[in-house]
Design an enzyme around this catalytic site. Structure first.
Site, PDB file in Angstrom:
ATOM      1  N   ASP A 234       0.856  -1.183   0.000  1.00  0.00           N
ATOM      2  CA  ASP A 234       0.000   0.000   0.000  1.00  0.00           C
ATOM      3  C   ASP A 234       0.897   1.239   0.000  1.00  0.00           C
ATOM      4  OD1 ASP A 234      -3.125   0.567   0.499  1.00  0.00           O
ATOM      5  OD2 ASP A 234      -1.979   2.043   1.586  1.00  0.00           O
ATOM      6  N   TYR A 373      -2.784  11.264   0.330  1.00  0.00           N
ATOM      7  CA  TYR A 373      -3.339  11.097  -1.013  1.00  0.00           C
ATOM      8  C   TYR A 373      -3.217  12.400  -1.799  1.00  0.00           C
ATOM      9  CZ  TYR A 373      -5.327   6.573   0.224  1.00  0.00           C
ATOM     10  OH  TYR A 373      -5.477   5.263   0.592  1.00  0.00           O
ATOM     11  N   HIS A 425      -4.803  -7.775   0.983  1.00  0.00           N
ATOM     12  CA  HIS A 425      -4.133  -6.491   0.985  1.00  0.00           C
ATOM     13  C   HIS A 425      -3.283  -6.259   2.230  1.00  0.00           C
ATOM     14  CE1 HIS A 425      -3.537  -2.344  -0.233  1.00  0.00           C
ATOM     15  NE2 HIS A 425      -3.910  -1.944   0.974  1.00  0.00           N
TER      16      HIS A 425
END
Length: 447
Positions: A234, A373, A425
């Protein structure tokens, strides 16, 4: 965490920022006056918690965290007082995180969950804070008792935290107790990303994955390591791959469980939303299908945090709202967590899930973590031109299970590749035994 958006918005974001932006940081053991108390066993740590760091301070200060009773009581009150929406109008998760799952989560959180348990586990570990580029960086640092242990820095992602990696610390530092050899031992460093957990919240822009990568190299050097490896998935992959791009002298190799390895022609096809290109192998076809689904159905949270992270005030005000936002990361992880709250046995437990969410709540990092982000400028799944050795473990329920053909093309110095049969994940969290074995095998040739 990350990736693709549909239509004109997708093309604009992919062109301008690659695939999602992230990362932010915490300011000096951030003061949570009414939420929590940071305890550091030194005068300099006490000064740090009060925001009195001396300019250029490179000290490493012991750290512990104790949530106040008032903060935990407030959390309990807010969970109980949740104002629930009407239920979804379908019998699946296509409208989002389902009401029944959230009610079960909230009930367990309010009645049976005990934050003090994981708090004690964290405080039993060697934790520290050091200031890098004006931001306090929190990290766990566990040295192996074995001689010649290989130092490794492991980076979490969103919506993760250092909670993700707790299960792999002992298997890596004490391999003989977990079926490994003494020669497989690691010294383990696990930092909290800036703006996440116990690290500081940056007070200025610029903390993107490349900046964090440079900070991690500073951290490893400050700890006295002249030769080390790095691992992540990630956002941890984004930071780790940037470390590899920068290729500092001490970094000898990296490992990732979510590589940037999507070929340009595949990415172009995905952006159009059309069918898979012809001539793909079965593994490539499977990966294309996973990515196509994620591009079309899995990016709402990432689009909002990429564009408007500051708008997410509700996540700092409602613990159940925060939990729902964090659960809605990817379809397979959500399905696993929903099964957990239905009482099924999975790689994660209800406590695992709530440990991570509660950490975000008590540290007040829902918005500061989302800013990563916004900060990010790199295409998430695109190859970065890495030249140093790279190891890849491809889990089937990751956002995409990277085919070896793509990986070999993206990383010309491919050290290790393995296609796993189970796991998703959150590999370190969900499959700690498997990931620990993967890291031993991947880096064994470099010892």
């Amino acid at each position: 965490m990350m990736t693709y958006i549909k239509g004109s918005t997708q093309r604009r974001l992919l062109a301008a920022s690659g695939l999602i932006r992230t990362m932010v940081i915490f300011s000096a053991l951030f003061s949570l006056a009414e939420t929590s108390t940071f305890v550091a066993a030194s005068q300099s740590a006490a000064q740090a918690s009060a925001g009195e760091l001396v300019a250029g301070d490179t000290s490493i200060r012991p750290f512990q965290f104790h949530a106040s009773d008032k903060a935990l009581a407030d959390l309990h009150r807010r969970i109980i007082a949740t104002r629930w929406p009407s239920p979804e109008l379908v019998n699946d998760a296509t409208q989002g995180v389902q009401l029944e799952t959230m009610r079960k989560l909230a009930h367990y959180w309010a009645t049976d969950y005990n934050w003090r348990r994981v708090e004690a586990k964290l405080n039993a570990l060697p934790q520290y804070v050091t200031n890098i580029d004006g931001v306090d960086i929190h990290f766990i640092h566990v040295r192996s008792k074995e001689k010649n242990a290989l130092p490794i820095i492991i980076t979490h992602g969103w919506p993760g935290s250092i909670i993700e990696q707790l299960k792999i610390i002992d298997p890596l530092t004490n391999p003989t107790a977990h079926g490994g050899a003494a020669s497989d031992a690691f010294d383990v460093v696990i930092p909290s990303l800036p703006g996440y957990g116990f690290s500081g919240k940056p007070t200025a822009v610029g903390w993107d994955p490349a900046h964090i990568a440079r900070a991690w190299t500073v951290l490893m050097t400050r700890l006295g390591y002249k030769r080390f490896v790095a691992q992540g998935g990630d956002w941890g992959d984004a930071v780790t791959e940037q470390m590899a791009v920068q290729a500092p002298p001490g970094l000898i190799a990296i490992h990732t469980n979510m590589p940037g390895a999507v070929p340009p022609e595949i990415e172009k096809a995905l952006q159009t939303g059309g069918p898979a290109p012809s001539g793909l192998s079965p593994d490539e076809q499977y990966a294309y299908g996973q990515l196509d689904f994620f591009y079309k159905h899995g990016l709402s949270y990432a689009e909002e945090m990429t564009n408007r992270p500051q708008t997410l005030y509700a996540l700092e005000d409602s613990p159940v709202g925060l939990a729902a936002w964090m659960l809605d990361h990817d379809a397979r992880s959500y399905a696993l967590i929903a099964r957990v709250f239905d009482g099924q046995q999975e790689g994660l437990t209800r406590d695992d899930v709530l440990d991570n969410i509660t950490l975000y709540w008590l540290t007040g990092t829902a918005v500061s973590s989302a800013r990563l982000y916004w900060e990010n400028k790199f295409a998430f799944f695109a190859p970065k031109g890495i030249k140093i050795p790279v190891a890849v473990s491809a889990f089937p329920d990751e956002l995409y299970q990277a085919p070896k053909s793509w990986v070999a093309q993206a990383f010309p110095n491919l050290l290790y590749y393995n296609r796993l049969q189970k796991g998703g994940h959150f590999a370190a969290w969900e499959q700690p035994v498997v990931l620990s074995e993967e890291l031993r095998a991947a880096f064994r040739p470099l010892r």
